[in-house]
Design an enzyme around this catalytic site. Sequence first.
Site, PDB file in Angstrom:
ATOM      1  N   ASN A  48       0.811  -1.218   0.000  1.00 19.88           N
ATOM      2  CA  ASN A  48       0.000   0.000   0.000  1.00 19.88           C
ATOM      3  C   ASN A  48       0.842   1.265   0.000  1.00 19.88           C
ATOM      4  OD1 ASN A  48      -2.514  -1.394   0.129  1.00 19.88           O
ATOM      5  ND2 ASN A  48      -2.094  -1.797   2.285  1.00 19.88           N
ATOM      6  N   HIS A  50       2.870   2.179   2.292  1.00 20.35           N
ATOM      7  CA  HIS A  50       3.022   2.666   3.663  1.00 20.35           C
ATOM      8  C   HIS A  50       4.097   1.829   4.336  1.00 20.35           C
ATOM      9  CE1 HIS A  50      -1.559   3.397   3.285  1.00 20.35           C
ATOM     10  NE2 HIS A  50      -0.911   4.495   2.907  1.00 20.35           N
ATOM     11  N   CYS A  87       6.937   6.160   2.460  1.00 23.98           N
ATOM     12  CA  CYS A  87       8.340   6.027   2.105  1.00 23.98           C
ATOM     13  C   CYS A  87       8.952   7.422   1.983  1.00 23.98           C
ATOM     14  CB  CYS A  87       8.482   5.274   0.787  1.00 23.98           C
ATOM     15  SG  CYS A  87      10.190   4.897   0.354  1.00 23.98           S
TER      16      CYS A  87
END
Length: 125
Positions: A48, A50, A87
């Site tokens: 996702n 995340h 990220c």
Amino acid sequence: ALLVVMPGGEDFNAVDLTAYALPATVTEVSGTLEESEYTPVYTDIDVNQHVNNTRYLDWADDLLPVEFHETHSLKKLWVEYRSEILCGQETVLKSDLSENVLCMTGVAGDKEAFKVRAEYDSLSK
């Protein structure tokens, strides 16, 4: 009663989780706080985009010196997820280790993203 069914050979054993008072929240990090910064990298990220929630536990472990890991074993662990971290998003890790209890909060941007509380037992030699 909150029950979880777990495999146990041929039979299934029900484990009563009500004694654990779930869902629980992690207490606020207090005491003499150490602060460090971490910027998530590609290997921290899930599908996702995340930070994978298991990485928060790695980050908490990495705050402890090798000598601590060699002389202690994890007894109890609580993790509270509050918001996602992306990220490359700079994250401030606030932590306190006292009396074999590590408390850590991760803050990304202006949001508290997660809290970790880990209790350890001293290993006897």
